[in-house]
Design an enzyme around this catalytic site. Structure first.
Site, PDB file in Angstrom:
ATOM      1  N   ARG A 142       0.851  -1.205   0.000  1.00  0.00           N
ATOM      2  CA  ARG A 142       0.000   0.000   0.000  1.00  0.00           C
ATOM      3  C   ARG A 142       0.881   1.248   0.000  1.00  0.00           C
ATOM      4  O   ARG A 142       0.536   2.247  -0.595  1.00  0.00           O
ATOM      5  CB  ARG A 142      -0.957   0.003   1.216  1.00  0.00           C
ATOM      6  CG  ARG A 142      -1.731   1.302   1.341  1.00  0.00           C
ATOM      7  CD  ARG A 142      -3.028   1.211   2.137  1.00  0.00           C
ATOM      8  NE  ARG A 142      -2.977   0.323   3.274  1.00  0.00           N
ATOM      9  CZ  ARG A 142      -2.365   0.584   4.439  1.00  0.00           C
ATOM     10  NH1 ARG A 142      -1.752   1.737   4.625  1.00  0.00           N
ATOM     11  NH2 ARG A 142      -2.371  -0.302   5.408  1.00  0.00           N
ATOM     12  N   TYR A 193     -16.985  17.755 -14.208  1.00  0.00           N
ATOM     13  CA  TYR A 193     -17.342  16.339 -14.221  1.00  0.00           C
ATOM     14  C   TYR A 193     -18.358  16.031 -13.113  1.00  0.00           C
ATOM     15  O   TYR A 193     -18.165  16.413 -11.954  1.00  0.00           O
ATOM     16  CB  TYR A 193     -16.066  15.513 -14.041  1.00  0.00           C
ATOM     17  CG  TYR A 193     -16.298  14.041 -13.999  1.00  0.00           C
ATOM     18  CD1 TYR A 193     -16.674  13.352 -15.148  1.00  0.00           C
ATOM     19  CD2 TYR A 193     -16.161  13.320 -12.818  1.00  0.00           C
ATOM     20  CE1 TYR A 193     -16.900  11.991 -15.109  1.00  0.00           C
ATOM     21  CE2 TYR A 193     -16.376  11.949 -12.777  1.00  0.00           C
ATOM     22  CZ  TYR A 193     -16.747  11.295 -13.922  1.00  0.00           C
ATOM     23  OH  TYR A 193     -16.964   9.952 -13.887  1.00  0.00           O
ATOM     24  N   ASP A 214      -7.977  19.700 -13.310  1.00  0.00           N
ATOM     25  CA  ASP A 214      -8.357  18.381 -13.844  1.00  0.00           C
ATOM     26  C   ASP A 214      -8.035  18.424 -15.337  1.00  0.00           C
ATOM     27  O   ASP A 214      -8.720  19.078 -16.116  1.00  0.00           O
ATOM     28  CB  ASP A 214      -9.847  18.138 -13.590  1.00  0.00           C
ATOM     29  CG  ASP A 214     -10.324  16.772 -14.106  1.00  0.00           C
ATOM     30  OD1 ASP A 214      -9.642  16.202 -14.981  1.00  0.00           O
ATOM     31  OD2 ASP A 214     -11.381  16.294 -13.649  1.00  0.00           O
ATOM     32  N   LYS A 248      -9.000   7.496 -18.795  1.00  0.00           N
ATOM     33  CA  LYS A 248      -9.344   8.062 -20.100  1.00  0.00           C
ATOM     34  C   LYS A 248      -8.139   8.018 -21.045  1.00  0.00           C
ATOM     35  O   LYS A 248      -7.729   6.940 -21.425  1.00  0.00           O
ATOM     36  CB  LYS A 248      -9.914   9.468 -19.900  1.00  0.00           C
ATOM     37  CG  LYS A 248     -10.901   9.593 -18.716  1.00  0.00           C
ATOM     38  CD  LYS A 248     -12.174   8.792 -18.910  1.00  0.00           C
ATOM     39  CE  LYS A 248     -13.020   8.672 -17.630  1.00  0.00           C
ATOM     40  NZ  LYS A 248     -13.341   9.918 -16.938  1.00  0.00           N
TER      41      LYS A 248
HETATM   42  C1  LIG Z   1     -13.800  10.283 -15.641  1.00  0.00           C
HETATM   43  C2  LIG Z   1     -13.447  11.600 -15.107  1.00  0.00           C
HETATM   44  C3  LIG Z   1     -13.166  11.767 -13.745  1.00  0.00           C
HETATM   45  C4  LIG Z   1     -13.268  10.644 -12.727  1.00  0.00           C
HETATM   46  O1  LIG Z   1     -12.344   9.646 -12.976  1.00  0.00           O
HETATM   47  P1  LIG Z   1     -12.615   8.077 -12.644  1.00  0.00           P
HETATM   48  O2  LIG Z   1     -11.372   7.440 -13.139  1.00  0.00           O
HETATM   49  O3  LIG Z   1     -13.849   7.675 -13.359  1.00  0.00           O
HETATM   50  O4  LIG Z   1     -12.779   7.978 -11.176  1.00  0.00           O
HETATM   51  C5  LIG Z   1     -12.800  13.054 -13.318  1.00  0.00           C
HETATM   52  N1  LIG Z   1     -12.741  14.086 -14.177  1.00  0.00           N
HETATM   53  C6  LIG Z   1     -13.026  13.951 -15.488  1.00  0.00           C
HETATM   54  C7  LIG Z   1     -12.945  15.137 -16.363  1.00  0.00           C
HETATM   55  C8  LIG Z   1     -13.389  12.715 -15.992  1.00  0.00           C
HETATM   56  O5  LIG Z   1     -13.699  12.597 -17.290  1.00  0.00           O
END
Ligand SMILES: *Cc1c(COP(=O)(O)O)cnc(C)c1O
Length: 388
Positions: free
Chosen positions: A54, A106, A178, A203
């Protein structure tokens, strides 16, 4: 610091070689998957830098090194999901602290802020971050963090990262960006003054729709130590196999992104000239209000876009959404395959309708995540779906 050697390298070279020295014990060119929970110690406290997985895992360490390199940062941390990475950032704060957050972000981030962290006494003030003056006006003595997403999901609004960094610096708040939609290929927020970059590695970094993971990258050692303490104390760490998948995804990020951008250009041109289409939201269109800032802070414009039909009803949108053959109807984005999505009922269903409408997210809005297929086939698929 291993990241130093990469500072002057071009993007593609960084992506292929980041965190990828041959394994010292075998020469394996690919980072081994260290599927282990613990590490044998020679004597109590005498170890090879690894005690319990961890806290540290060699596969994860390599990925974290790579994350730092590709975002031009000093330190990377990997989490079990994008929201786990966001969760760790908010855990830097104390009850009473205020966060200025983008009004249009998001849905899962909005849910985490409103439904979880507000209960712990952290205040979130939602502001249109494309309006720099509005952000300045929302600052108080309690502001500890500015949270922005650019381009936004799904309206493709653009926030000026350098301007946000200027505001945050003045009041000694952190700026976290983000960067999921842009990916490190298109935009590097640390270079523009941000303190923390967050990614849903699920993504574009993973890129193949086969892993859930998150990332944080920063320059400041003290901030890194605080976030590392949260990572190991709260325990939202990714497993070694998932770290391997993201490391592998990063190697082809530049090649994939070039095709995502090219498909973005061609599909945007097709949609803007189609008689049934009302608005197209893509940051590469000069009609997008954020175009000039996007041009300034991004290398290219990416493969995410949204559009509305002239008949802006849920029914008309649903007809298109269920008629495509190459585009799959699914949440998520950033994979090699093209996806089509209905934000109002899918990704953004957790945002109340009135809140959604304020940001332009109507019931008829359709979002596309363009994959890396040939643009001619994607356009033909949209053409036949729009003809239904
Ligand atoms: C998908 C996404 C998230 C969250 O990420 P996860 O891997 O699904 O927890 C946060 N911000 C954006 C812009 C996203 O597209």
């Amino acid at each position: 610091m291993a990241t130093e050697n990469f500072r002057l390298k071009k993007q593609g070279t960084k992506y292929v070689h980041a965190g990828a020295e041959p394994d010292p014990s075998t020469g394996a060119i690919m980072t081994p998957i260290f599927q282990t929970s613990t590490f044998v110690q020679e004597a109590p406290g005498v170890n090879k830098g690894f005690e319990y997985a961890r806290s540290q895992n060699p596969t994860r360490n390599k990925l974290e090194e790579a994350l730092a390199i590709i975002e031009n940062g000093n330190y990377g941390l990997a989490f079990s999901s994008g929201v786990a990475a966001t969760d760790a950032v908010i855990k830097l704060l104390n009850p009473g602290d205020e966060v200025i957050a983008a009004a249009d972000m998001y849905g899962g981030t909005y849910r985490l802020f409103t439904k979880i962290f507000e209960r712990f006494g952290i205040r979130f003030i939602y502001v249109d971050t494309t309006n720099t003056a509005a952000v300045e006006n929302a600052i108080t003595a309690k502001t500890k963090l500015i949270w922005v997403e650019t381009p936004t999901n799904p309206m493709m609004n653009i926030t000026d990262i350098a301007a946000m960094a200027g505001i945050a610096k003045k009041v000694k708040a952190w700026l976290c960006v983000d960067n999921t939609f842009a990916s490190p290929y298109l935009q590097n927020p640390l270079d523009l003054g941000a303190d923390i970059v967050m990614h849903s590695s699920t993504k574009y970094l993973g890129g193949h729709s086969d892993v859930i993971q998150g990332a944080l990258v920063m320059n400041d050692k003290e901030l890194r130590d605080q976030l590392y303490f949260i990572q190991k104390s709260c325990g939202a760490v990714p497993g070694p196999f998932d770290c391997f998948l993201v490391l592998r995804g990063i190697k082809t990020l530049h090649v994939r992104m070039r095709q995502h951008c090219e498909n973005g250009r061609q599909v945007a041109a097709f949609l803007t000239s189609h008689p049934k289409i009302d608005k197209v939201f893509w940051c590469g269109l000069t009609s997008n209000p954020g175009y000039d800032i996007a041009k300034k802070q991004m290398k290219d414009f990416g493969g995410m876009m949204s559009f509305t039909l002239k008949d802006d009803s849920r029914q008309a949108a649903l007809k298109v959404l269920t008629s495509t053959r190459i585009f799959s109807l699914a949440e998520s984005l950033g994979g090699v395959e093209s996806l089509i999505n209905h934000p109002a009922t899918m990704t953004h269903a957790s945002i109340p309708r009135e809140e959604r409408l304020k940001t332009g997210l109507t019931d008829g809005l359709i979002r596309l995540s363009l994959g890396i297929e040939d643009p001619e086939d994607l356009i033909a698929d949209l053409e036949q779906a729009l003809a239904q």
